[in-house]
Design a protein around this motif. Structure first.
Motif, PDB file in Angstrom:
ATOM      1  N   ASP A   1       0.586   6.518   4.334  1.00 48.92           N
ATOM      2  CA  ASP A   1       1.089   7.669   5.082  1.00 48.92           C
ATOM      3  C   ASP A   1       0.437   7.610   6.465  1.00 48.92           C
ATOM      4  OD1 ASP A   1       1.301  10.183   6.239  1.00 48.92           O
ATOM      5  OD2 ASP A   1       1.096  11.253   4.348  1.00 48.92           O
TER       6      ASP A   1
ATOM      7  N   ALA B   1       0.832  -1.205   0.000  1.00 49.85           N
ATOM      8  CA  ALA B   1       0.000   0.000   0.000  1.00 49.85           C
ATOM      9  C   ALA B   1       0.864   1.252   0.000  1.00 49.85           C
ATOM     10  CB  ALA B   1      -0.916   0.000   1.221  1.00 49.85           C
ATOM     11  N   VAL B   2       0.273   2.359  -0.456  1.00 50.79           N
ATOM     12  CA  VAL B   2       0.927   3.657  -0.344  1.00 50.79           C
ATOM     13  C   VAL B   2       0.398   4.262   0.952  1.00 50.79           C
ATOM     14  CG1 VAL B   2       1.206   5.930  -1.370  1.00 50.79           C
ATOM     15  CG2 VAL B   2       1.017   3.905  -2.825  1.00 50.79           C
TER      16      VAL B   2
ATOM     17  N   ALA C   1      -2.824   0.899  -3.779  1.00 53.20           N
ATOM     18  CA  ALA C   1      -1.558   1.441  -4.266  1.00 53.20           C
ATOM     19  C   ALA C   1      -1.691   2.012  -5.672  1.00 53.20           C
ATOM     20  CB  ALA C   1      -0.485   0.352  -4.246  1.00 53.20           C
ATOM     21  N   LEU C   2      -2.684   1.531  -6.412  1.00 52.43           N
ATOM     22  CA  LEU C   2      -2.842   2.002  -7.788  1.00 52.43           C
ATOM     23  C   LEU C   2      -3.551   3.346  -7.856  1.00 52.43           C
ATOM     24  CD1 LEU C   2      -3.849  -1.298  -9.603  1.00 52.43           C
ATOM     25  CD2 LEU C   2      -1.580  -0.360  -9.195  1.00 52.43           C
ATOM     26  N   ALA C   3      -4.269   3.698  -6.792  1.00 48.88           N
ATOM     27  CA  ALA C   3      -5.034   4.944  -6.833  1.00 48.88           C
ATOM     28  C   ALA C   3      -5.272   5.458  -5.418  1.00 48.88           C
ATOM     29  CB  ALA C   3      -6.373   4.707  -7.546  1.00 48.88           C
ATOM     30  N   PRO C   4      -4.183   5.826  -4.735  1.00 49.21           N
ATOM     31  CA  PRO C   4      -4.313   6.226  -3.316  1.00 49.21           C
ATOM     32  C   PRO C   4      -5.247   7.402  -3.103  1.00 49.21           C
ATOM     33  CG  PRO C   4      -1.987   6.157  -4.007  1.00 49.21           C
ATOM     34  CD  PRO C   4      -2.804   5.920  -5.223  1.00 49.21           C
ATOM     35  N   GLU C   5      -5.470   8.192  -4.166  1.00 51.18           N
ATOM     36  CA  GLU C   5      -6.360   9.356  -4.015  1.00 51.18           C
ATOM     37  C   GLU C   5      -7.817   8.967  -4.125  1.00 51.18           C
ATOM     38  OE1 GLU C   5      -4.576  12.232  -3.317  1.00 51.18           O
ATOM     39  OE2 GLU C   5      -3.078  10.620  -3.350  1.00 51.18           O
TER      40      GLU C   5
ATOM     41  N   PRO D   1      -7.112  11.779   1.017  1.00 52.23           N
ATOM     42  CA  PRO D   1      -7.146  13.036   1.776  1.00 52.23           C
ATOM     43  C   PRO D   1      -8.556  13.626   1.883  1.00 52.23           C
ATOM     44  CG  PRO D   1      -5.326  13.064   0.217  1.00 52.23           C
ATOM     45  CD  PRO D   1      -6.062  11.794  -0.032  1.00 52.23           C
TER      46      PRO D   1
ATOM     47  N   ARG E   1      -2.670   9.445   7.277  1.00 50.77           N
ATOM     48  CA  ARG E   1      -3.947   9.059   6.665  1.00 50.77           C
ATOM     49  C   ARG E   1      -4.503   7.781   7.258  1.00 50.77           C
ATOM     50  NH1 ARG E   1      -3.410   9.416   0.205  1.00 50.77           N
ATOM     51  NH2 ARG E   1      -2.199  11.334   0.014  1.00 50.77           N
TER      52      ARG E   1
END
Lengths: 455, 455
Positions: B162, B159-160, B289-293, B318, B165
């Motif tokens: 932070d 995963a991306v 991970a492909l679309a953290p937003e 976010p 988050r």
């Protein structure tokens, strides 16, 4: 371009994991651009000096995850993830430095949490607990804990407590929210709430969809004699120690509340958050005992132990039990088995009540000391409210600074005081100080007040 | 009448507490009727052989609580509480006897919870924790735990992540409810959800106020290629291991989901409940991970440890962070400091991942064993789904009993199997068996199936 990520592989060692990690981050960072062709598995294996099978597996893994595309004969390429570089969440503002003495009105002495006893209780309880205790359990909480709590509430609070009606929750505010939402499903629309009260309670009650109606509070407690006029379906009361004013609901007001509930079928939500902490006399028993069919009683370990436990309990009238449990099934929010196990042990062994007694003695001493220091050095400031709980309300003289100004002056000396809405007064939470610093904190406070109100 | 409660006082010993307790219960039970006059304090003290002051104090206490009325010159009488004898809540029906082997599809082996390690981690962590850890804390969870979780999610799930988050919650269902309600406050109205899915997830999503739109699932996973037609604002997906069908979302379907989210601004809620448990290959990395937003990722310790912990986590885009935290402030439901402290220790020391590896080996062995026994003895029954998780789906031959009938036959042998809605299949949760009983359970199951499907 290839270099940058193969270097990274070499650093991580020639293993499949490292290869995958390096590929993923190179693709995400844009070092490997969408559409770029990857070397053949044979070529890459030779370059990196690793088995070809390892590269084949890594490519397959990343295809499954969507990082790579591949077609027989066309080789392997980087998929278009369409990633823009994700802006990070703005970091939380650097927290203001903690005040040297924080007189938070709702917080107990965190340094007094019986850490070793709690950990030992958990170890002991876990050793004996059935496996099923660790599964999805009764949404009310473990039967053993409800049993112990019912005994405790009967003993310490004079409540009429049936373990079948006890429901564990994550603190009083969560309990209030559950009761509020349950009342909504029972077609209630209006809830009376003391004014002033703790703002988060108002928010929780409002979020449950009920229309809030303010109920005045005077020096004899909430004006329950006025409930009939408010056409409310429920009322939130703090009979033992009203927040923030600190008054105790007087006998005629208790009777009026019960009469109102009985006459109208209304529900009283009793906030019994700190009733164990009374210093000048025995705590007044729970209102719940006078009308168990009409009172939804809420208690918590947030003041007697620590808020970080998020541990509370409801004692519900039968008609609210099913609606509350239906809500819990859906929201699926429960007290963890671990804390239930530890708390059961502490109740059963008597250690919880010993702790409460110890803390009562300690907080009483702080309160007596503060009141005496104020009487001697700052007679212009008047402590109000019952000798109870974790805080005292100080009425400020009209001639000096306003409450807000006083809080600012305090802040300059690294003291945190708290305003009371709608009254020129501050709340002083003597309970929040750690024991080793309590005397110093009370001194710093009276020094400040003596300077401000020197006549 | 007086006798009955004075006797009770004598039994409890002549102390003020005993007198008050006896009076309270006599009044509540109706042994002391409303309006009856109590003896004078002097007379009662003489009768009981106790100090008059004790009686005075007890009467005063009960006046404060509303049990007694008094007026100077008119003496003391029993107040009219208007109590009807409260009918007790009907006891829960006596639970059906537990089955000998419960193949619950969503439950891990509860006997494998590392009790000693958990208790030791709590003790160690509590010893080192700052006092502030035990107070009202960051509504996202302790920073130390969010840090460890972010590392873990990066390492184990690609995963991306932070830490800013990461938001702790009480399990995936609670997380889904939070995200659903946050989406509502952001004006979302429609949420696509896999059909079939776990019914409690559907209930939680619906309770958040979103209109649910079913999304079909085939052998390649959810039909994300159809998302564009559904006009949904969000979709709930289980990419790594769909519940209950057990299929894995294939690369093109992953890509379609991400493209849909990016093109429409839609949100993907990723249910990553058991992805750590993959047996035939490395787990497929998180879609997040492909679309953290665009992905609200949800994980849980309910399968890797035990559901009784009520421990889960969200990794949020976010734009959903603030709305979710606003909801948490109001509902005030958080993971207790104690479990956060213990879990942080287990993550930090590597003990959590060692436990997951141990359980993976154990569950894999059970699955391999079951599939082999079925192939040998009950070839008519077809195991479906990826080699992953805690359960297998068995497609039943059309010629035999229906799934419901099979569950009843199983129940007669004290085996609990679970139907799949809309398909002639049962779920067999081999993970739920305790290790010492796993072989016996799998045998009992294949014995049953071999009898039923003997040709």
């Amino acid at each position: 371009m290839q270099d940058s990520w193969t270097t990274s592989v070499a650093q991580h060692g020639p293993r499949r994991d490292a290869l995958e990690t390096a590929l993923r981050s190179a693709i995400r960072d844009g070092r490997l651009a969408p559409g770029s062709r990857l070397p053949s598995t044979r070529a890459l294996a030779l370059d990196l000096g690793i088995a070809r099978g390892t590269v084949v597996e890594a490519y397959a893994q990343l295809r499954a995850e969507g990082y790579l595309g591949a077609r027989r004969g066309a080789g392997t390429w980087v998929a278009d993830l369409g990633l823009s570089i994700a802006p990070s969440v703005p970091r939380a503002r650097p927290a203001a430095p903690s005040p040297r003495f924080d007189f938070h009105p709702g917080q107990p002495d965190l340094s007094a949490f019986p850490r070793a006893a709690w950990a030992a209780a958990l170890r002991r309880g876990l050793r004996a607990a059935a496996d099923s205790t660790l599964g999805y359990g009764d949404p009310r909480g473990r039967p053993e804990l409800r049993e112990e709590l019912a005994l405790y509430l009967t003993r310490a609070r004079g409540a009429v407590a049936d373990p079948e009606r006890v429901v564990l929750c994550c603190g009083f505010r969560h309990g209030l929210s559950l009761v509020g939402r349950a009342l909504r499903t029972e077609r209630a629309t209006r809830m009376a709430i003391e004014e002033p009260c703790a703002p988060p309670h108002r928010a929780a009650a409002a979020a449950s969809g009920l229309r809030l109606v303010p109920l005045a509070v005077d020096e004899r407690g909430a004006r329950t004699d006025l409930l009939g006029e408010l056409r409310a379906d429920a009322v939130v009361l703090g009979p033992a120690h009203q927040y923030p004013l600190g008054v105790v609901l007087q006998p005629d007001r208790r009777a009026a509340a019960v009469e109102w509930a009985r006459a109208t079928g209304g529900v009283i939500v009793e906030d019994d958050y700190d009733a164990e902490l009374r210093y000048d006399r025995q705590p007044v028993g729970a209102l719940q005992a006078l009308a168990p069919e009409h009172v939804a009683y809420g208690g918590t370990a947030s003041k007697t132990l620590v808020p970080g436990l998020r541990l509370g309990w409801l004692l519900l009238p039968p008609r609210l039990l099913e609606p509350v449990l239906a809500l819990r099934e859906v929201e699926d929010v429960h007290v963890p088995a671990t804390d239930q196990i530890a708390f059961t042990e502490l109740l059963r062994s008597g250690a919880y009540e010993r702790h409460v007694r110890r803390m009562r003695t300690r907080y009483r001493a702080r309160r007596v000391r503060l009141v005496r220091m104020l009487a001697e050095r700052v007679p212009a400031v008047t402590p109000e409210g019952a000798a109870a709980g974790l805080r005292v309300l100080l009425d400020l003289p009209g001639s000096g600074p306003t409450a807000r100004e006083l809080c600012e002056l305090a802040s300059e000396r690294s003291l945190a005081l708290y305003e009371v809405a709608g009254r020129n007064a501050v709340l002083v939470g003597y309970g929040a100080l750690p024991e080793y610093d309590a005397e110093a904190g009370l001194r710093a406070l009276t020094d400040l007040l003596a300077t401000v109100y020197a006549s």
